[in-house]
Design a protein around this motif. Structure first.
Motif, PDB file in Angstrom:
ATOM      1  N   SER A 166      -7.273   0.922   8.769  1.00 25.85           N
ATOM      2  CA  SER A 166      -6.178   1.563   8.030  1.00 25.85           C
ATOM      3  C   SER A 166      -4.812   1.212   8.603  1.00 25.85           C
ATOM      4  O   SER A 166      -4.091   2.076   9.132  1.00 25.85           O
ATOM      5  CB  SER A 166      -6.370   3.084   8.017  1.00 25.85           C
ATOM      6  OG  SER A 166      -7.551   3.434   7.338  1.00 25.85           O
ATOM      7  N   GLU A 167      -4.453  -0.075   8.523  1.00 29.11           N
ATOM      8  CA  GLU A 167      -3.127  -0.493   8.989  1.00 29.11           C
ATOM      9  C   GLU A 167      -2.112  -0.294   7.856  1.00 29.11           C
ATOM     10  O   GLU A 167      -2.458   0.170   6.778  1.00 29.11           O
ATOM     11  CB  GLU A 167      -3.171  -1.934   9.508  1.00 29.11           C
ATOM     12  CG  GLU A 167      -3.782  -2.947   8.575  1.00 29.11           C
ATOM     13  CD  GLU A 167      -2.832  -3.327   7.469  1.00 29.11           C
ATOM     14  OE1 GLU A 167      -1.694  -3.708   7.766  1.00 29.11           O
ATOM     15  OE2 GLU A 167      -3.236  -3.253   6.304  1.00 29.11           O
ATOM     16  N   VAL A 168      -0.866  -0.668   8.096  1.00 26.03           N
ATOM     17  CA  VAL A 168       0.230  -0.279   7.212  1.00 26.03           C
ATOM     18  C   VAL A 168       0.101  -0.827   5.784  1.00 26.03           C
ATOM     19  O   VAL A 168       0.390  -0.127   4.810  1.00 26.03           O
ATOM     20  CB  VAL A 168       1.593  -0.675   7.841  1.00 26.03           C
ATOM     21  CG1 VAL A 168       1.765  -2.176   7.928  1.00 26.03           C
ATOM     22  CG2 VAL A 168       2.751  -0.042   7.061  1.00 26.03           C
ATOM     23  N   ILE A 169      -0.343  -2.067   5.637  1.00 27.93           N
ATOM     24  CA  ILE A 169      -0.442  -2.637   4.290  1.00 27.93           C
ATOM     25  C   ILE A 169      -1.582  -2.003   3.508  1.00 27.93           C
ATOM     26  O   ILE A 169      -1.481  -1.783   2.303  1.00 27.93           O
ATOM     27  CB  ILE A 169      -0.583  -4.176   4.355  1.00 27.93           C
ATOM     28  CG1 ILE A 169       0.719  -4.784   4.886  1.00 27.93           C
ATOM     29  CG2 ILE A 169      -0.918  -4.757   2.983  1.00 27.93           C
ATOM     30  CD1 ILE A 169       0.742  -6.294   4.936  1.00 27.93           C
ATOM     31  N   MET A 170      -2.662  -1.658   4.210  1.00 32.65           N
ATOM     32  CA  MET A 170      -3.756  -0.961   3.536  1.00 32.65           C
ATOM     33  C   MET A 170      -3.297   0.414   3.072  1.00 32.65           C
ATOM     34  O   MET A 170      -3.671   0.876   1.983  1.00 32.65           O
ATOM     35  CB  MET A 170      -4.955  -0.826   4.476  1.00 32.65           C
ATOM     36  CG  MET A 170      -6.173  -0.212   3.804  1.00 32.65           C
ATOM     37  SD  MET A 170      -7.627  -0.235   4.878  1.00 32.65           S
ATOM     38  CE  MET A 170      -8.800   0.614   3.828  1.00 32.65           C
ATOM     39  N   MET A 171      -2.480   1.070   3.886  1.00 31.69           N
ATOM     40  CA  MET A 171      -1.915   2.371   3.489  1.00 31.69           C
ATOM     41  C   MET A 171      -1.036   2.215   2.267  1.00 31.69           C
ATOM     42  O   MET A 171      -1.061   3.037   1.337  1.00 31.69           O
ATOM     43  CB  MET A 171      -1.114   2.976   4.645  1.00 31.69           C
ATOM     44  CG  MET A 171      -1.945   3.314   5.878  1.00 31.69           C
ATOM     45  SD  MET A 171      -3.149   4.624   5.585  1.00 31.69           S
ATOM     46  CE  MET A 171      -2.066   6.045   5.488  1.00 31.69           C
ATOM     47  N   ALA A 172      -0.253   1.136   2.227  1.00 33.96           N
ATOM     48  CA  ALA A 172       0.628   0.890   1.083  1.00 33.96           C
ATOM     49  C   ALA A 172      -0.185   0.609  -0.178  1.00 33.96           C
ATOM     50  O   ALA A 172       0.209   0.990  -1.287  1.00 33.96           O
ATOM     51  CB  ALA A 172       1.557  -0.279   1.386  1.00 33.96           C
ATOM     52  N   ASP A 173      -1.326  -0.060  -0.013  1.00 37.32           N
ATOM     53  CA  ASP A 173      -2.200  -0.348  -1.157  1.00 37.32           C
ATOM     54  C   ASP A 173      -2.684   0.937  -1.824  1.00 37.32           C
ATOM     55  O   ASP A 173      -2.902   0.975  -3.036  1.00 37.32           O
ATOM     56  CB  ASP A 173      -3.403  -1.188  -0.718  1.00 37.32           C
ATOM     57  CG  ASP A 173      -3.048  -2.667  -0.592  1.00 37.32           C
ATOM     58  OD1 ASP A 173      -2.070  -3.096  -1.228  1.00 37.32           O
ATOM     59  OD2 ASP A 173      -3.750  -3.379   0.143  1.00 37.32           O
ATOM     60  N   LEU A 180       2.555   3.228  -7.521  1.00 36.43           N
ATOM     61  CA  LEU A 180       3.798   2.994  -6.770  1.00 36.43           C
ATOM     62  C   LEU A 180       3.715   1.637  -6.082  1.00 36.43           C
ATOM     63  O   LEU A 180       2.924   1.455  -5.144  1.00 36.43           O
ATOM     64  CB  LEU A 180       4.012   4.094  -5.722  1.00 36.43           C
ATOM     65  CG  LEU A 180       4.320   5.503  -6.254  1.00 36.43           C
ATOM     66  CD1 LEU A 180       4.367   6.497  -5.096  1.00 36.43           C
ATOM     67  CD2 LEU A 180       5.654   5.513  -6.990  1.00 36.43           C
ATOM     68  N   ILE A 181       4.512   0.686  -6.535  1.00 34.95           N
ATOM     69  CA  ILE A 181       4.445  -0.663  -5.983  1.00 34.95           C
ATOM     70  C   ILE A 181       5.406  -0.868  -4.819  1.00 34.95           C
ATOM     71  O   ILE A 181       5.160  -1.676  -3.922  1.00 34.95           O
ATOM     72  CB  ILE A 181       4.718  -1.717  -7.098  1.00 34.95           C
ATOM     73  CG1 ILE A 181       4.426  -3.139  -6.591  1.00 34.95           C
ATOM     74  CG2 ILE A 181       6.148  -1.610  -7.607  1.00 34.95           C
ATOM     75  CD1 ILE A 181       2.990  -3.408  -6.304  1.00 34.95           C
ATOM     76  N   TRP A 182       6.533  -0.108  -4.808  1.00 29.19           N
ATOM     77  CA  TRP A 182       7.561  -0.382  -3.807  1.00 29.19           C
ATOM     78  C   TRP A 182       7.106  -0.154  -2.350  1.00 29.19           C
ATOM     79  O   TRP A 182       7.586  -0.849  -1.437  1.00 29.19           O
ATOM     80  CB  TRP A 182       8.833   0.413  -4.090  1.00 29.19           C
ATOM     81  CG  TRP A 182       8.726   1.915  -3.983  1.00 29.19           C
ATOM     82  CD1 TRP A 182       8.490   2.801  -4.984  1.00 29.19           C
ATOM     83  CD2 TRP A 182       8.880   2.693  -2.786  1.00 29.19           C
ATOM     84  NE1 TRP A 182       8.466   4.087  -4.497  1.00 29.19           N
ATOM     85  CE2 TRP A 182       8.715   4.045  -3.155  1.00 29.19           C
ATOM     86  CE3 TRP A 182       9.144   2.392  -1.454  1.00 29.19           C
ATOM     87  CZ2 TRP A 182       8.788   5.091  -2.243  1.00 29.19           C
ATOM     88  CZ3 TRP A 182       9.213   3.422  -0.525  1.00 29.19           C
ATOM     89  CH2 TRP A 182       9.045   4.752  -0.933  1.00 29.19           C
ATOM     90  N   PRO A 183       6.170   0.792  -2.070  1.00 26.17           N
ATOM     91  CA  PRO A 183       5.744   0.938  -0.670  1.00 26.17           C
ATOM     92  C   PRO A 183       5.127  -0.339  -0.088  1.00 26.17           C
ATOM     93  O   PRO A 183       5.233  -0.593   1.111  1.00 26.17           O
ATOM     94  CB  PRO A 183       4.700   2.062  -0.733  1.00 26.17           C
ATOM     95  CG  PRO A 183       5.096   2.870  -1.917  1.00 26.17           C
ATOM     96  CD  PRO A 183       5.567   1.850  -2.913  1.00 26.17           C
ATOM     97  N   LEU A 184       4.507  -1.148  -0.951  1.00 26.84           N
ATOM     98  CA  LEU A 184       3.910  -2.394  -0.471  1.00 26.84           C
ATOM     99  C   LEU A 184       4.982  -3.341   0.071  1.00 26.84           C
ATOM    100  O   LEU A 184       4.810  -3.961   1.117  1.00 26.84           O
ATOM    101  CB  LEU A 184       3.141  -3.067  -1.612  1.00 26.84           C
ATOM    102  CG  LEU A 184       2.305  -4.299  -1.240  1.00 26.84           C
ATOM    103  CD1 LEU A 184       1.252  -3.946  -0.192  1.00 26.84           C
ATOM    104  CD2 LEU A 184       1.642  -4.875  -2.481  1.00 26.84           C
ATOM    105  N   PHE A 185       6.107  -3.443  -0.625  1.00 35.73           N
ATOM    106  CA  PHE A 185       7.213  -4.296  -0.172  1.00 35.73           C
ATOM    107  C   PHE A 185       7.967  -3.634   0.986  1.00 35.73           C
ATOM    108  O   PHE A 185       8.508  -4.323   1.856  1.00 35.73           O
ATOM    109  CB  PHE A 185       8.162  -4.576  -1.332  1.00 35.73           C
ATOM    110  CG  PHE A 185       7.505  -5.311  -2.475  1.00 35.73           C
ATOM    111  CD1 PHE A 185       7.250  -6.671  -2.388  1.00 35.73           C
ATOM    112  CD2 PHE A 185       7.122  -4.639  -3.631  1.00 35.73           C
ATOM    113  CE1 PHE A 185       6.636  -7.345  -3.430  1.00 35.73           C
ATOM    114  CE2 PHE A 185       6.506  -5.301  -4.672  1.00 35.73           C
ATOM    115  CZ  PHE A 185       6.259  -6.664  -4.573  1.00 35.73           C
ATOM    116  N   TYR A 186       7.956  -2.322   0.994  1.00 38.14           N
ATOM    117  CA  TYR A 186       8.631  -1.558   2.042  1.00 38.14           C
ATOM    118  C   TYR A 186       7.998  -1.821   3.418  1.00 38.14           C
ATOM    119  O   TYR A 186       8.676  -1.726   4.442  1.00 38.14           O
ATOM    120  CB  TYR A 186       8.558  -0.076   1.678  1.00 38.14           C
ATOM    121  CG  TYR A 186       9.246   0.876   2.623  1.00 38.14           C
ATOM    122  CD1 TYR A 186      10.446   0.553   3.250  1.00 38.14           C
ATOM    123  CD2 TYR A 186       8.691   2.137   2.879  1.00 38.14           C
ATOM    124  CE1 TYR A 186      11.072   1.442   4.106  1.00 38.14           C
ATOM    125  CE2 TYR A 186       9.307   3.036   3.719  1.00 38.14           C
ATOM    126  CZ  TYR A 186      10.491   2.687   4.332  1.00 38.14           C
ATOM    127  OH  TYR A 186      11.114   3.576   5.179  1.00 38.14           O
TER     128      TYR A 186
END
Length: 214
Positions: A166-173, A180-186
């Motif tokens: 559960s690293e940051v990009i998986m959390m954004a996914d 919500l797409i913006w957390p992935l780019f965030y």
């Protein structure tokens, strides 16, 4: 969900990236030095084995190595990894130790042989020559390539998601699945800030080592 709530959730994920990053360095840096000495050994079988290991690790994708470490022990030896994070850590340590070993080897071999011979003439032992003559010069030479690999390591920690760490990009996914797409780019902001700090630190280290111009 609010911006602050999402940021906190992503920070929890990024903490896993940082844990993986820090522990990889702790284990891979000394292991890389051991592999380096094996690659430079005069005992041919050990040298061949070490070089073959480095060739395999450097020649195959880290993502594939993550799958191998996570799945193979359970399939072949019936002893699966205790946690997904542990599997990721083992794969990263093995991968980066191989890369670090080549950086160490390049640094050591770049030191003129004459300096070693001069130390022997002065009656110094091999240990004294390495620590008092060779080591600081090697450190200066390997800081730029080592800093590049370490910054790459920060970004590579995102690959741990392929085995469900559960690293940051998986959390954004997970937010993307909710529309919500913006957390992935965030997530890029977290990597940029941390790598920016590392760049500053390594820049200062290089300046401190500028006393040696050879």
């Amino acid at each position: 969900m609010t911006f602050s709530t999402i940021t906190l959730e992503l920070l929890k994920g990024f903490w896993e990236n940082l844990r993986l990053f820090g522990l990889t360095l702790v284990f891979a840096l000394p292991l890389g030095l051991i592999i380096c000495f094996c690659s430079m050994a005069k005992f041919k079988p050990l040298k061949w084995l070490s070089k073959t290991f480095v060739w395999i690790i450097r020649g195959t994708p880290l993502m594939l190595q993550l799958f191998v470490v996570f799945y193979v022990p359970g399939i072949v030896f019936n002893t699966p990894m205790k946690t997904r994070f542990m599997a990721a850590l083992v794969a990263f340590v093995i991968n980066y130790a191989a890369y670090f070993s080549e950086i160490y080897r390049g640094g050591i071999e770049s030191i003129p042989v004459g300096q070693h011979e001069a130390g022997m003439v002065l009656g110094m032992t091999k240990k004294q020559i390495f620590f008092k003559v060779t080591l600081m010069q090697v450190i200066k030479k390997i800081v730029p390539p080592m800093s590049n690999e370490i910054i790459t390591l920060v970004k590579d920690t995102s690959l741990a998601r392929v085995i469900a760490v559960s690293e940051v990009i998986m959390m954004a996914d997970r937010f993307t699945a909710r529309g919500l797409i913006w957390p992935l780019f965030y997530t890029g902001v977290f990597f940029l800030v941390f790598n920016g700090l590392l760049t500053i630190v390594f820049g200062k280290i290089e300046k401190k080592l500028n006393y040696y111009k050879g």
